[in-house]
Design a protein around this motif. Structure first.
Motif, PDB file in Angstrom:
ATOM      1  N   HIS A  97       0.839  -1.192   0.000  1.00 30.89           N
ATOM      2  CA  HIS A  97       0.000   0.000   0.000  1.00 30.89           C
ATOM      3  C   HIS A  97       0.878   1.248   0.000  1.00 30.89           C
ATOM      4  O   HIS A  97       1.949   1.257   0.603  1.00 30.89           O
ATOM      5  CB  HIS A  97      -0.910   0.030   1.230  1.00 30.89           C
ATOM      6  CG  HIS A  97      -2.135  -0.829   1.105  1.00 30.89           C
ATOM      7  ND1 HIS A  97      -3.188  -0.496   0.282  1.00 30.89           N
ATOM      8  CD2 HIS A  97      -2.482  -1.988   1.711  1.00 30.89           C
ATOM      9  CE1 HIS A  97      -4.134  -1.414   0.385  1.00 30.89           C
ATOM     10  NE2 HIS A  97      -3.724  -2.338   1.245  1.00 30.89           N
ATOM     11  N   ALA A  98       0.419   2.287  -0.667  1.00 25.60           N
ATOM     12  CA  ALA A  98       1.169   3.540  -0.735  1.00 25.60           C
ATOM     13  C   ALA A  98       0.975   4.400   0.512  1.00 25.60           C
ATOM     14  O   ALA A  98       1.772   5.304   0.777  1.00 25.60           O
ATOM     15  CB  ALA A  98       0.754   4.332  -1.977  1.00 25.60           C
ATOM     16  N   ARG A  99      -0.093   4.133   1.263  1.00 26.99           N
ATOM     17  CA  ARG A  99      -0.372   4.864   2.509  1.00 26.99           C
ATOM     18  C   ARG A  99      -0.818   3.857   3.565  1.00 26.99           C
ATOM     19  O   ARG A  99      -0.867   2.662   3.314  1.00 26.99           O
ATOM     20  CB  ARG A  99      -1.428   5.935   2.255  1.00 26.99           C
ATOM     21  CG  ARG A  99      -0.888   6.981   1.252  1.00 26.99           C
ATOM     22  CD  ARG A  99      -1.821   8.127   1.023  1.00 26.99           C
ATOM     23  NE  ARG A  99      -1.893   8.930   2.236  1.00 26.99           N
ATOM     24  CZ  ARG A  99      -2.789   9.906   2.406  1.00 26.99           C
ATOM     25  NH1 ARG A  99      -3.670  10.178   1.460  1.00 26.99           N
ATOM     26  NH2 ARG A  99      -2.810  10.604   3.507  1.00 26.99           N
ATOM     27  N   GLY A 100      -1.181   4.349   4.725  1.00 28.54           N
ATOM     28  CA  GLY A 100      -1.527   3.480   5.836  1.00 28.54           C
ATOM     29  C   GLY A 100      -2.680   2.533   5.546  1.00 28.54           C
ATOM     30  O   GLY A 100      -3.602   2.871   4.812  1.00 28.54           O
ATOM     31  N   VAL A 101      -2.602   1.349   6.147  1.00 28.01           N
ATOM     32  CA  VAL A 101      -3.659   0.349   6.007  1.00 28.01           C
ATOM     33  C   VAL A 101      -4.672   0.588   7.125  1.00 28.01           C
ATOM     34  O   VAL A 101      -4.316   0.608   8.299  1.00 28.01           O
ATOM     35  CB  VAL A 101      -3.097  -1.079   6.068  1.00 28.01           C
ATOM     36  CG1 VAL A 101      -4.207  -2.097   5.815  1.00 28.01           C
ATOM     37  CG2 VAL A 101      -1.953  -1.263   5.070  1.00 28.01           C
ATOM     38  N   ALA A 102      -5.944   0.757   6.742  1.00 26.71           N
ATOM     39  CA  ALA A 102      -6.988   1.119   7.696  1.00 26.71           C
ATOM     40  C   ALA A 102      -7.827  -0.076   8.143  1.00 26.71           C
ATOM     41  O   ALA A 102      -8.383  -0.064   9.234  1.00 26.71           O
ATOM     42  CB  ALA A 102      -7.901   2.177   7.084  1.00 26.71           C
ATOM     43  N   CYS A 103      -7.958  -1.091   7.284  1.00 22.42           N
ATOM     44  CA  CYS A 103      -8.851  -2.196   7.602  1.00 22.42           C
ATOM     45  C   CYS A 103      -8.401  -3.457   6.887  1.00 22.42           C
ATOM     46  O   CYS A 103      -7.648  -3.392   5.909  1.00 22.42           O
ATOM     47  CB  CYS A 103     -10.291  -1.857   7.207  1.00 22.42           C
ATOM     48  SG  CYS A 103     -10.501  -1.481   5.455  1.00 22.42           S
ATOM     49  N   LEU A 104      -8.872  -4.591   7.374  1.00 20.38           N
ATOM     50  CA  LEU A 104      -8.574  -5.860   6.712  1.00 20.38           C
ATOM     51  C   LEU A 104      -9.564  -6.916   7.146  1.00 20.38           C
ATOM     52  O   LEU A 104     -10.259  -6.784   8.147  1.00 20.38           O
ATOM     53  CB  LEU A 104      -7.138  -6.312   6.980  1.00 20.38           C
ATOM     54  CG  LEU A 104      -6.619  -6.413   8.411  1.00 20.38           C
ATOM     55  CD1 LEU A 104      -7.109  -7.652   9.122  1.00 20.38           C
ATOM     56  CD2 LEU A 104      -5.107  -6.411   8.390  1.00 20.38           C
ATOM     57  N   ASP A 105      -9.621  -7.973   6.359  1.00 17.86           N
ATOM     58  CA  ASP A 105     -10.379  -9.169   6.684  1.00 17.86           C
ATOM     59  C   ASP A 105      -9.472 -10.349   6.324  1.00 17.86           C
ATOM     60  O   ASP A 105      -8.615 -10.236   5.440  1.00 17.86           O
ATOM     61  CB  ASP A 105     -11.694  -9.213   5.910  1.00 17.86           C
ATOM     62  CG  ASP A 105     -12.672 -10.252   6.440  1.00 17.86           C
ATOM     63  OD1 ASP A 105     -12.445 -10.800   7.541  1.00 17.86           O
ATOM     64  OD2 ASP A 105     -13.675 -10.530   5.757  1.00 17.86           O
ATOM     65  N   PHE A 106      -9.669 -11.478   6.993  1.00 18.40           N
ATOM     66  CA  PHE A 106      -8.752 -12.607   6.867  1.00 18.40           C
ATOM     67  C   PHE A 106      -9.534 -13.898   7.039  1.00 18.40           C
ATOM     68  O   PHE A 106     -10.305 -14.035   7.985  1.00 18.40           O
ATOM     69  CB  PHE A 106      -7.682 -12.463   7.959  1.00 18.40           C
ATOM     70  CG  PHE A 106      -6.699 -13.586   8.082  1.00 18.40           C
ATOM     71  CD1 PHE A 106      -5.999 -14.060   6.983  1.00 18.40           C
ATOM     72  CD2 PHE A 106      -6.430 -14.148   9.320  1.00 18.40           C
ATOM     73  CE1 PHE A 106      -5.073 -15.080   7.114  1.00 18.40           C
ATOM     74  CE2 PHE A 106      -5.498 -15.165   9.471  1.00 18.40           C
ATOM     75  CZ  PHE A 106      -4.818 -15.635   8.361  1.00 18.40           C
TER      76      PHE A 106
END
Length: 192
Positions: free
Chosen positions: A69-78
């Protein structure tokens, strides 16, 4: 397991078997940890440092760092095999644990930060919510946009979840929206 993400760059983990008394910290992110997702004894964490870390909780170690990612990661699912992430770079990325890399990118998925995301491979969909006030439904297998839901919220979408029949979302506008998958996506709205 009980897991928390913190602005202090730490992930804290408590063991249920110990009555939540046995706590340990996972260190490795350079700035705030924005999201965590647990699947069995595997944990993934997302940070403003633009990285996603995969942790083995039994060994208490980071086993993989993903950074594209070019900027911060805000959310995810796994789901134990794939990670889907959303970022302030406005993109959605699909990561494979087997391949250990980013397998697909949806560039400019939203016009603002992608704040919440969930996917279901069996349904072949990803649902994302953004600070741009929209909710979008994507095809997991291709990244193709299937539907854009606008005018459900009048402010930032903070969190969403879905099942086979509906999407439930909440927003900074102090509302909870329930969107029915089955009938051209009409929606109900509750103000809180």
């Amino acid at each position: 397991w009980l897991v928390t993400a913190c602005k202090d760059r730490l992930v804290r983990v408590w063991r249920r078997e110990s009555g939540y008394k046995d706590m340990f910290e996972l260190r490795g992110h350079d700035v705030a940890v924005n999201a965590v997702h647990l699947h069995g004894d595997m944990l993934v964490s997302a940070s403003g440092d633009r990285s996603i870390k995969v942790w083995d909780l039994e060994r208490r170690t980071c086993v993989l760092t993903l950074a594209d990612h070019a900027r911060g990661v805000a959310c995810l699912d796994f789901d134990g095999r794939f990670i889907v992430s959303g970022s302030s770079d406005r993109s959605i990325r699909i990561w494979g644990l087997d391949s250990r890399r980013c397998e697909r990118v949806i560039h400019n998925a939203h016009s603002d930060l992608v704040r919440t995301i969930m996917f279901d491979r069996a349904m072949d969909i990803i649902v994302s919510g953004s600070y741009d006030e929209s909710i979008k439904i994507w095809r997991f297998s291709t990244g193709a946009l299937m539907h854009k839901i606008k005018n459900v919220h009048t402010s930032r979408v903070f969190k969403l979840m879905f099942d086979r029949s509906r999407i439930v979302s909440c927003s900074h506008d102090r509302s909870i929206s329930i969107i029915d998958f089955g009938a051209n996506l009409p929606h109900g709205r509750m103000l809180v």
